[in-house]
Design a protein around this motif. Structure first.
Motif, PDB file in Angstrom:
ATOM      1  N   ALA A 158       0.213   7.049   3.708  1.00  0.00           N
ATOM      2  CA  ALA A 158      -0.716   8.171   3.772  1.00  0.00           C
ATOM      3  C   ALA A 158      -0.274   9.223   4.786  1.00  0.00           C
ATOM      4  O   ALA A 158      -0.583  10.411   4.617  1.00  0.00           O
ATOM      5  CB  ALA A 158      -2.120   7.676   4.134  1.00  0.00           C
ATOM      6  N   GLU A 159       0.472   8.809   5.825  1.00  0.00           N
ATOM      7  CA  GLU A 159       0.853   9.769   6.872  1.00  0.00           C
ATOM      8  C   GLU A 159       2.114   9.286   7.580  1.00  0.00           C
ATOM      9  O   GLU A 159       2.264   8.084   7.847  1.00  0.00           O
ATOM     10  CB  GLU A 159      -0.291   9.920   7.880  1.00  0.00           C
ATOM     11  CG  GLU A 159       0.006  10.918   8.989  1.00  0.00           C
ATOM     12  CD  GLU A 159      -1.130  10.989   9.999  1.00  0.00           C
ATOM     13  OE1 GLU A 159      -1.046  11.832  10.905  1.00  0.00           O
ATOM     14  OE2 GLU A 159      -2.088  10.183   9.884  1.00  0.00           O
ATOM     15  N   TYR A 161      -2.233  -1.531   8.769  1.00  0.00           N
ATOM     16  CA  TYR A 161      -2.067  -0.288   8.042  1.00  0.00           C
ATOM     17  C   TYR A 161      -1.623   0.858   8.970  1.00  0.00           C
ATOM     18  O   TYR A 161      -1.429   1.974   8.503  1.00  0.00           O
ATOM     19  CB  TYR A 161      -3.366   0.096   7.331  1.00  0.00           C
ATOM     20  CG  TYR A 161      -3.724  -0.841   6.204  1.00  0.00           C
ATOM     21  CD1 TYR A 161      -3.492  -0.482   4.882  1.00  0.00           C
ATOM     22  CD2 TYR A 161      -4.295  -2.094   6.454  1.00  0.00           C
ATOM     23  CE1 TYR A 161      -3.825  -1.336   3.847  1.00  0.00           C
ATOM     24  CE2 TYR A 161      -4.626  -2.959   5.421  1.00  0.00           C
ATOM     25  CZ  TYR A 161      -4.373  -2.577   4.121  1.00  0.00           C
ATOM     26  OH  TYR A 161      -4.690  -3.437   3.089  1.00  0.00           O
ATOM     27  N   ARG A 215       1.035   5.684   8.888  1.00  0.00           N
ATOM     28  CA  ARG A 215      -0.303   5.214   8.519  1.00  0.00           C
ATOM     29  C   ARG A 215      -0.330   4.986   7.013  1.00  0.00           C
ATOM     30  O   ARG A 215      -0.013   5.893   6.235  1.00  0.00           O
ATOM     31  CB  ARG A 215      -1.375   6.225   8.925  1.00  0.00           C
ATOM     32  CG  ARG A 215      -2.807   5.744   8.607  1.00  0.00           C
ATOM     33  CD  ARG A 215      -3.837   6.724   9.138  1.00  0.00           C
ATOM     34  NE  ARG A 215      -3.750   8.018   8.480  1.00  0.00           N
ATOM     35  CZ  ARG A 215      -4.323   8.284   7.300  1.00  0.00           C
ATOM     36  NH1 ARG A 215      -5.032   7.346   6.653  1.00  0.00           N
ATOM     37  NH2 ARG A 215      -4.203   9.492   6.773  1.00  0.00           N
ATOM     38  N   LEU A 216      -0.691   3.759   6.624  1.00  0.00           N
ATOM     39  CA  LEU A 216      -0.815   3.426   5.211  1.00  0.00           C
ATOM     40  C   LEU A 216      -2.241   3.707   4.741  1.00  0.00           C
ATOM     41  O   LEU A 216      -3.190   3.730   5.535  1.00  0.00           O
ATOM     42  CB  LEU A 216      -0.476   1.951   4.992  1.00  0.00           C
ATOM     43  CG  LEU A 216       0.927   1.507   5.433  1.00  0.00           C
ATOM     44  CD1 LEU A 216       1.128   0.021   5.162  1.00  0.00           C
ATOM     45  CD2 LEU A 216       2.005   2.326   4.740  1.00  0.00           C
ATOM     46  N   SER A 217      -2.375   3.933   3.477  1.00  0.00           N
ATOM     47  CA  SER A 217      -3.698   4.215   2.901  1.00  0.00           C
ATOM     48  C   SER A 217      -4.613   3.012   3.110  1.00  0.00           C
ATOM     49  O   SER A 217      -4.294   1.890   2.712  1.00  0.00           O
ATOM     50  CB  SER A 217      -3.568   4.528   1.412  1.00  0.00           C
ATOM     51  OG  SER A 217      -4.832   4.786   0.853  1.00  0.00           O
ATOM     52  N   ASP A 218      -5.770   3.249   3.754  1.00  0.00           N
ATOM     53  CA  ASP A 218      -6.679   2.144   4.089  1.00  0.00           C
ATOM     54  C   ASP A 218      -8.131   2.479   3.751  1.00  0.00           C
ATOM     55  O   ASP A 218      -9.054   1.999   4.408  1.00  0.00           O
ATOM     56  CB  ASP A 218      -6.554   1.804   5.578  1.00  0.00           C
ATOM     57  CG  ASP A 218      -6.849   3.010   6.477  1.00  0.00           C
ATOM     58  OD1 ASP A 218      -7.084   4.113   5.943  1.00  0.00           O
ATOM     59  OD2 ASP A 218      -6.846   2.848   7.707  1.00  0.00           O
ATOM     60  N   ASP A 219      -8.355   3.286   2.731  1.00  0.00           N
ATOM     61  CA  ASP A 219      -9.712   3.704   2.385  1.00  0.00           C
ATOM     62  C   ASP A 219     -10.595   2.506   2.051  1.00  0.00           C
ATOM     63  O   ASP A 219     -11.749   2.425   2.503  1.00  0.00           O
ATOM     64  CB  ASP A 219      -9.680   4.672   1.200  1.00  0.00           C
ATOM     65  CG  ASP A 219      -8.991   5.989   1.567  1.00  0.00           C
ATOM     66  OD1 ASP A 219      -8.865   6.264   2.777  1.00  0.00           O
ATOM     67  OD2 ASP A 219      -8.563   6.720   0.649  1.00  0.00           O
ATOM     68  N   VAL A 234       5.603  10.387   2.261  1.00  0.00           N
ATOM     69  CA  VAL A 234       4.182  10.192   1.996  1.00  0.00           C
ATOM     70  C   VAL A 234       3.994   9.931   0.500  1.00  0.00           C
ATOM     71  O   VAL A 234       4.557  10.638  -0.350  1.00  0.00           O
ATOM     72  CB  VAL A 234       3.385  11.433   2.438  1.00  0.00           C
ATOM     73  CG1 VAL A 234       1.921  11.312   2.010  1.00  0.00           C
ATOM     74  CG2 VAL A 234       3.485  11.619   3.944  1.00  0.00           C
ATOM     75  N   GLY A 235       3.198   8.919   0.185  1.00  0.00           N
ATOM     76  CA  GLY A 235       2.959   8.550  -1.208  1.00  0.00           C
ATOM     77  C   GLY A 235       3.826   7.409  -1.683  1.00  0.00           C
ATOM     78  O   GLY A 235       3.586   6.860  -2.767  1.00  0.00           O
ATOM     79  N   GLU A 239       0.855  -1.181   0.000  1.00  0.00           N
ATOM     80  CA  GLU A 239       0.000   0.000   0.000  1.00  0.00           C
ATOM     81  C   GLU A 239       0.899   1.242   0.000  1.00  0.00           C
ATOM     82  O   GLU A 239       2.113   1.160   0.193  1.00  0.00           O
ATOM     83  CB  GLU A 239      -0.916  -0.003   1.226  1.00  0.00           C
ATOM     84  CG  GLU A 239      -2.065   0.975   1.174  1.00  0.00           C
ATOM     85  CD  GLU A 239      -2.872   0.890  -0.112  1.00  0.00           C
ATOM     86  OE1 GLU A 239      -2.564   1.714  -1.005  1.00  0.00           O
ATOM     87  OE2 GLU A 239      -3.766   0.021  -0.219  1.00  0.00           O
ATOM     88  N   THR A 240       0.288   2.388  -0.242  1.00  0.00           N
ATOM     89  CA  THR A 240       1.044   3.645  -0.227  1.00  0.00           C
ATOM     90  C   THR A 240       0.961   4.285   1.164  1.00  0.00           C
ATOM     91  O   THR A 240      -0.016   4.077   1.894  1.00  0.00           O
ATOM     92  CB  THR A 240       0.494   4.628  -1.271  1.00  0.00           C
ATOM     93  OG1 THR A 240      -0.898   4.859  -1.000  1.00  0.00           O
ATOM     94  CG2 THR A 240       0.672   4.080  -2.671  1.00  0.00           C
TER      95      THR A 240
END
Length: 364
Positions: free
Chosen positions: A68-69, A151, A86-90, A168-169, A65-66
């Motif tokens: 996020a924070e 995540y 924090r990884l992107s978890d949408d 980030v990213g 994952e990417t």
């Protein structure tokens, strides 16, 4: 001058020459003494060791994952449980919300069926099936929450986080290093000793350690554990000690010079300058009180270990005995002496000699 007077003058001069050492010998010889004291003593054993953090971990991703924070920059202290990455978890959050909505729906269904069943308007089996479906969705929610924890990278213990090498990213995959975390309040110091020293080392023994990075600082610690195996090649055993790290100056990987205090004990100690070696035997000049003056007594002693400027006395002296520490070459057994002073932590030989000269000049 007549020949008879010349001979008389010569005889008087020879008599004075012979008697002067005897007369001088009767004058108390000034000396400086030291008092035999009881002090902590040990047999030092030196080694080289390497520092390790008390707790150390490399935090990495377990999912793809990417980022996020990121909540750290590197080098700051963090607390256990604090969020670091924090990884992107949408998508996972959306799945969780769907499961939570389904749980609410099935919980309401269970409540309605339970009310109907209490009035005998719904079969008991239907109520049990509804409750089973509710438990199923609750289990799915727990699984989603557990996956969501992957995540969020949190600090597992209090410590100092290392440099940040991601942004980030950044797309990360399982095993990607995200951060390092070290607990540095207490350091582990690993060093090796010859197997011959195994019987003299035990947990709890104190030690000191120094580093070239801080040459004027001595770090203190104690042995925490001893390795369970002896290296068959080097015939050495690994010992682990714990060192306090005030100011967090020590870092993992540093080389330390270790001095282990073996066989700690209390010993009678005198200055090494008081020793008078005679072959294989050792003597000291003990001052015995003789009214207002002192008289010298030569006494044989048995010594133990030595350290800088001091020697351990095993036999022959008691605590508080006065021994000549400066002037041993000018006095002999039974000779009267004049005490200029007693050495201690706050006085030195030059200072006592200066005081003696000042007193002699003041008294004429």
């Amino acid at each position: 001058m007549t020949p008879s007077r010349t001979r008389l003058s010569l005889l008087i001069g020879l008599a004075l020459l012979v008697l002067s050492p005897l007369l001088a010998a009767q004058q108390p010889t000034p000396v400086i003494a030291a008092r035999a004291s009881l002090a902590d003593w040990s047999d030092p054993l030196e080694a080289l060791g390497t520092l390790h953090a008390d707790e150390s971990v490399t935090l990495s991703a377990t999912v793809t994952e990417t980022i996020a924070e990121l909540t750290f920059e590197g080098g700051e202290r963090v607390s256990a449980g604090e969020l670091l990455v924090r990884l992107s978890d949408d998508e996972q959050q959306a799945d969780l919300r769907v499961a939570q909505a389904l749980r609410d729906e099935r919980r309401n269904a269970v409540n309605r069926l339970a009310q109907l069943q209490s009035r005998n308007l719904a079969p008991r089996a239907e109520v049990e099936d509804a409750r089973a479906r509710l438990r199923q969705v609750e289990a799915e929610i727990q699984a989603l929450e557990a996956r969501l924890a992957d995540y969020r990278i949190q600090a597992p213990f209090d410590g100092i986080v290392g440099f940040r090498n991601v942004s980030v990213g950044t797309l990360v995959t399982p095993g990607t290093e995200l951060a390092t975390l070290d607990r540095l309040d207490v350091m582990n110091l690993d060093f090796t000793l010859p197997e011959l020293a195994l019987g003299q080392v035990a947990p709890g023994l104190t030690l000191t350690a120094t580093s070239a990075a801080f040459p004027d600082t001595t770090f203190r610690g104690e042995v925490a554990s001893i390795g369970t195996r002896v290296d068959p090649v080097s015939r050495s055993i690994t010992v682990r000690a714990e060192l306090d790290n005030p100011g967090l100056r020590l870092r993992p990987g540093m080389l330390m010079q270790v001095t282990l205090q073996r066989a700690p004990r209390e010993a009678v100690v005198i200055p090494e300058a008081a020793l008078i070696p005679k072959g294989q035997r050792q003597f000291v000049l003990v001052l015995q009180s003789d009214g207002e003056a002192y008289r010298v007594e030569e006494r044989q002693i048995r010594i133990g270990a030595r350290r800088e400027g001091e020697v351990e006395v095993l036999e022959g002296l008691a605590v508080d005995d006065l021994v000549v520490a400066h002037g041993t070459e000018r006095v002999r057994d039974g000779q009267p002496t004049r005490l200029l002073g007693i050495l201690d932590d706050d006085t030195t030989v030059p200072e006592l000699l200066r005081r003696g000269r000042d007193n002699a000049e003041a008294n004429g």
